[in-house]
Write a protein that holds these residues in place. Structure first.
Motif: not given
Length: 577
Positions: A159-161, A325-330, A341-347, A396-399
């Motif tokens: 999903p994150v990919g 913040v924007i990636v996570l919110a969107v 969403a959290l892992e995608a925001a970091f990436l 790590w945060a997503a896990a």
């Protein structure tokens, strides 16, 4: 003079090859990734790193790069091949399946990030045209690094990919208009601006139309002709013609080189020569892309970074926070689950390689000053250096957020259940099948009856969910109506037959590939409705025979022919028994 230039060029290439063959494997052994290894090698071995001291210590001139610009054309080829292979792994059907992520999540992220960063630049004293370009440049993330990191971790099909890929595709689509806009903003005459806009639109549209017409009606016959009367070298040459030719066409039309390479990949991916092109280009892509990352690292002037360190660090932190913040919110707004969403925001928070391309174009046209580029370049480069680290932190945060899988099937809403592959069973065989399918960009959904195994596999990033594949309601939940393929890898003969019968009650035409223990089991599966049965005993024997023939000294083509012939005879014999 020419001999001296050639000597310098060859020495610089040798330094890069040493970095690729020695330094990068050390980083990979430390599980830090090849991307970070290339970036650090560029910083250390570049003109602003150890190369700065080559005048005082002549020995350093033999282990450092003295002219970063000499290898830039090869680095650009690396980006072209990356986007070509990215297009090769996709299809127009899959792009349409990702339309919500591409145009929804990706469009919102790009627009909001560009607006926020551009407004901040304007309030910091940048002129309006300059602020617009800065906002657009830093709104983009690194397709090269993010996809490389996800590919190394085998997480492209997770999903994150898929979320990251959808956003990055939208950003890649925006590169061409941004580059055109950078040229427009350098013009002060409105009439000239409108005329240039019309000309660029006409030229760009004509270039894309030519690519699609040639790709649709001439590319497949040309590849077939090359395969019949040529060989792998001829196919390789034709593939390079497709990549470079499409890139030149889009560049001539006022669009980006990368867009042409991506379109060429999409078109070749629709032919039966897709896999051959991937195999032939993959080693070159890795080296050339590594060369690109080395040049990015070389672009960081450590002395200038140190002199402007407070401003650069402040800009870096602001960039990362705003985009995060924007990636996570969107992502949350478009229905993506919080861990994904959290892992995608970091990436996606760091800047990307196209920031350098856009800012360089804007600097050459006078929209962005060279003094501003001295600050903006290090911010973009340092953020890219942080991408592999952010990827690890995000995973790590997503896990930590992801709760344990319950003893029910809880399919996330962000999976595009169309044209996907369903796997029943995810043991040793299922995992191997999934790896191969994932490499080809397939969207996977697996059902596993062992709740603990499903939970552990989910933590590893595999799209595995607890559930009984023999239950019709469970198969409906995983989208069997829109699936492209069903694979059964469970080792229990009765369970496998029951799963096939359930599948056939729901969809009579769906291809079903099943693992069979022996000919008797294969006949039961065929009666249940399986499309193809793979017999464990026969395949194991054929693998042993192939290995034996290889040790015996037969060439690979002969081995492949013999094994294929024996496989046909064995399966035919099994059907007659």
């Amino acid at each position: 003079m020419e001999a001296e230039i050639n000597e310098i060029w060859l020495k610089d290439i040798l330094v890069f090859l040493v970095a690729a063959g020695v330094i990068v494997p050390l980083f990979k052994a430390a599980r830090l990734g090849a991307v970070l290894g290339f970036l650090i090698a560029g910083v250390v071995l570049g003109p602003s790193g150890l190369g700065r001291f080559s005048g005082d210590v002549p020995l350093l001139s033999f282990v450092t790069v003295t002219d970063a610009h000499a290898v830039e054309p090869f680095a650009e080829l690396g980006v072209l091949f990356l986007l070509f292979l990215l297009g090769l792994e996709l299809s127009f059907r899959r792009l349409w399946a990702l339309r919500v992520t591409v145009f929804g999540t990706g469009g919102l992220q790009s627009g909001l990030s560009a607006a926020a960063i551009g407004a901040a630049a304007f309030f910091l004293g940048y002129a309006a045209p300059s602020a617009i370009i800065v906002g657009l440049a830093f709104a983009l993330s690194s397709t090269a690094i993010v996809m490389q990191v996800l590919s190394e971790d085998r997480r492209v099909a997770t999903p994150v990919g898929r979320t990251a890929l959808g956003v990055l595709l939208m950003q890649d689509i925006l590169v061409a208009p941004i580059l055109i806009l950078a040229g427009f903003l350098a013009r002060s005459d409105d009439g000239g601006l409108l005329g240039a806009l019309g000309q660029a639109t006409w030229q760009g549209g004509a270039a894309i139309l030519i690519i699609f017409v040639v790709g649709r009606y001439l590319l497949r016959p040309a590849f077939r002709l090359a395969a019949r009367f040529g060989g792998r070298d001829t196919l390789m040459a034709l593939t390079l013609v497709a990549v470079v030719g499409a890139a030149v066409l889009t560049d001539t039309g006022g669009l980006s080189l990368a867009l042409g390479a991506f379109l060429a990949g999409l078109l070749v991916g629709e032919t039966e020569f897709k896999h051959q092109a991937e195999v032939d280009l993959d080693p070159f892509k890795g080296l050339l892309l590594g060369l690109f990352f080395v040049t990015v690292g070389m672009g960081l002037d450590l002395v200038q970074v140190w002199q402007s360190l407070p401003i650069i660090l402040a800009g870096l932190c602001a960039l990362l926070v705003v985009k995060f913040v924007i990636v996570l919110a969107v992502c949350r707004l478009t229905g993506v689950k919080l861990p994904v969403a959290l892992e995608a925001a970091f990436l996606l928070a760091p800047a990307g390689e196209f920031a350098f391309v856009i800012l360089a174009a804007a600097t050459s046209s006078g929209v962005v000053s060279s003094e501003a580029m001295g600050i903006l370049g290090p911010i973009a480069g340092l953020s890219m250096l942080l991408t592999p680290l952010f990827a690890r932190i995000g995973r790590w945060a997503a896990a930590r957020l992801d709760t344990e899988a319950p003893e029910t099937s809880d399919l996330p809403q962000d999976i595009e259940l169309a044209g996907h592959v369903i796997l029943a069973g995810f043991g040793r065989v299922g995992r191997s099948v999934a790896r191969v399918m994932e490499e080809e960009g397939a969207t996977l959904v697996a059902l596993e009856k062992d709740g603990k195994r499903a939970r552990d596999l989910r933590k590893e990033g595999w799209p595995v969910y607890y559930g009984d594949a023999a239950r019709a309601e469970m198969l409906e939940r995983v989208g069997i109506d829109d699936a492209a393929l069903f694979i059964v890898t469970v080792d229990n003969p009765e369970a496998a037959c029951e799963i096939v019968r359930t599948v056939r009650t729901l969809r009579s035409s769906l291809p079903v590939i099943v693992r069979a223990r022996d000919p008797d089991h294969a006949r039961l599966l065929a009666a249940a409705g399986a499309t193809h049965m793979t017999l464990d005993a026969i395949e194991a024997a054929l693998q042993m025979a192939a290995r034996a023939l290889e040790e015996w000294g037969l060439p690979p083509d002969s081995i492949r022919s013999l094994v294929d012939s024996e496989r046909d005879e064995e399966y035919a014999r099994a059907e007659r028994q």
